[in-house]
Scaffold this motif. Sequence first.
Motif, PDB file in Angstrom:
ATOM      1  N   ILE A 190      41.127  39.032  32.570  1.00  0.00           N
ATOM      2  CA  ILE A 190      39.721  38.808  32.944  1.00  0.00           C
ATOM      3  C   ILE A 190      39.046  40.137  33.287  1.00  0.00           C
ATOM      4  O   ILE A 190      37.914  40.403  32.866  1.00  0.00           O
ATOM      5  CB  ILE A 190      39.631  37.812  34.121  1.00  0.00           C
ATOM      6  CG1 ILE A 190      40.098  36.427  33.684  1.00  0.00           C
ATOM      7  CG2 ILE A 190      38.205  37.751  34.674  1.00  0.00           C
ATOM      8  CD1 ILE A 190      40.355  35.467  34.834  1.00  0.00           C
ATOM      9  N   LYS A 232      38.352  41.970  30.160  1.00  0.00           N
ATOM     10  CA  LYS A 232      37.171  41.401  29.485  1.00  0.00           C
ATOM     11  C   LYS A 232      35.889  41.901  30.134  1.00  0.00           C
ATOM     12  O   LYS A 232      34.915  42.203  29.445  1.00  0.00           O
ATOM     13  CB  LYS A 232      37.213  39.867  29.528  1.00  0.00           C
ATOM     14  CG  LYS A 232      38.196  39.251  28.587  1.00  0.00           C
ATOM     15  CD  LYS A 232      38.165  37.720  28.710  1.00  0.00           C
ATOM     16  CE  LYS A 232      39.295  37.089  27.939  1.00  0.00           C
ATOM     17  NZ  LYS A 232      39.337  35.633  28.106  1.00  0.00           N
ATOM     18  N   PHE A 233      35.890  41.976  31.465  1.00  0.00           N
ATOM     19  CA  PHE A 233      34.715  42.513  32.158  1.00  0.00           C
ATOM     20  C   PHE A 233      34.432  43.940  31.713  1.00  0.00           C
ATOM     21  O   PHE A 233      33.312  44.273  31.333  1.00  0.00           O
ATOM     22  CB  PHE A 233      34.888  42.464  33.679  1.00  0.00           C
ATOM     23  CG  PHE A 233      33.921  43.360  34.401  1.00  0.00           C
ATOM     24  CD1 PHE A 233      32.551  43.114  34.347  1.00  0.00           C
ATOM     25  CD2 PHE A 233      34.364  44.460  35.105  1.00  0.00           C
ATOM     26  CE1 PHE A 233      31.644  43.946  34.991  1.00  0.00           C
ATOM     27  CE2 PHE A 233      33.473  45.296  35.760  1.00  0.00           C
ATOM     28  CZ  PHE A 233      32.111  45.042  35.695  1.00  0.00           C
ATOM     29  N   VAL A 285      32.585  36.130  32.864  1.00  0.00           N
ATOM     30  CA  VAL A 285      33.786  36.437  33.635  1.00  0.00           C
ATOM     31  C   VAL A 285      33.557  36.380  35.146  1.00  0.00           C
ATOM     32  O   VAL A 285      34.497  36.552  35.916  1.00  0.00           O
ATOM     33  CB  VAL A 285      34.409  37.800  33.242  1.00  0.00           C
ATOM     34  CG1 VAL A 285      34.824  37.796  31.785  1.00  0.00           C
ATOM     35  CG2 VAL A 285      33.493  38.942  33.552  1.00  0.00           C
ATOM     36  N   LYS A 339      37.628  32.992  36.868  1.00  0.00           N
ATOM     37  CA  LYS A 339      36.531  33.970  36.879  1.00  0.00           C
ATOM     38  C   LYS A 339      36.650  34.855  38.116  1.00  0.00           C
ATOM     39  O   LYS A 339      37.311  34.505  39.086  1.00  0.00           O
ATOM     40  CB  LYS A 339      35.180  33.256  36.891  1.00  0.00           C
ATOM     41  CG  LYS A 339      34.907  32.472  35.630  1.00  0.00           C
ATOM     42  CD  LYS A 339      33.520  31.891  35.662  1.00  0.00           C
ATOM     43  CE  LYS A 339      33.236  31.180  34.333  1.00  0.00           C
ATOM     44  NZ  LYS A 339      31.828  30.852  34.213  1.00  0.00           N
TER      45      LYS A 339
END
Length: 131
Positions: free
Chosen positions: A8, A11-12, A27, A108
């Motif tokens: 995560i 991805k951010f 996210v 998230k």
Amino acid sequence: MEHPNLAIIHKFYEAYGKHDMNEIAKVFTSDAQWFFPGNHPFAGIHKGVEGIVKFFDAMSLLNMEGEPLVMGINDKYLVEAQHTWRTESGITDFDGFWCVVWAFEDGKIKWGRHFSPDERYVDSFFNKITP
């Protein structure tokens, strides 16, 4: 295999690198917050995706460099100790350490928080570089 919470964060950073607000929003929880310690213009609670991105944008202008030292992770948190520095015109004007905690909820990022072992040093640096 990479832990889902580390994925995560990756991805951010990938979405942030493209400044893709739609992907960044995916996210973070809707009430996400980022906490930055001290008594200077960067300090405080940065709320929501827009507030968090604004904080990261301001920090990115400082040209800080860093290296991760150690990381711990579980299903609710990721904790990373970092060495961070900044060198401008051949002079290192910041050389310090951070502990960054990321909290997760329902896949998230719920919140993030920086901790410094020397808030006076951090305050001095950020107040010196901010008009």
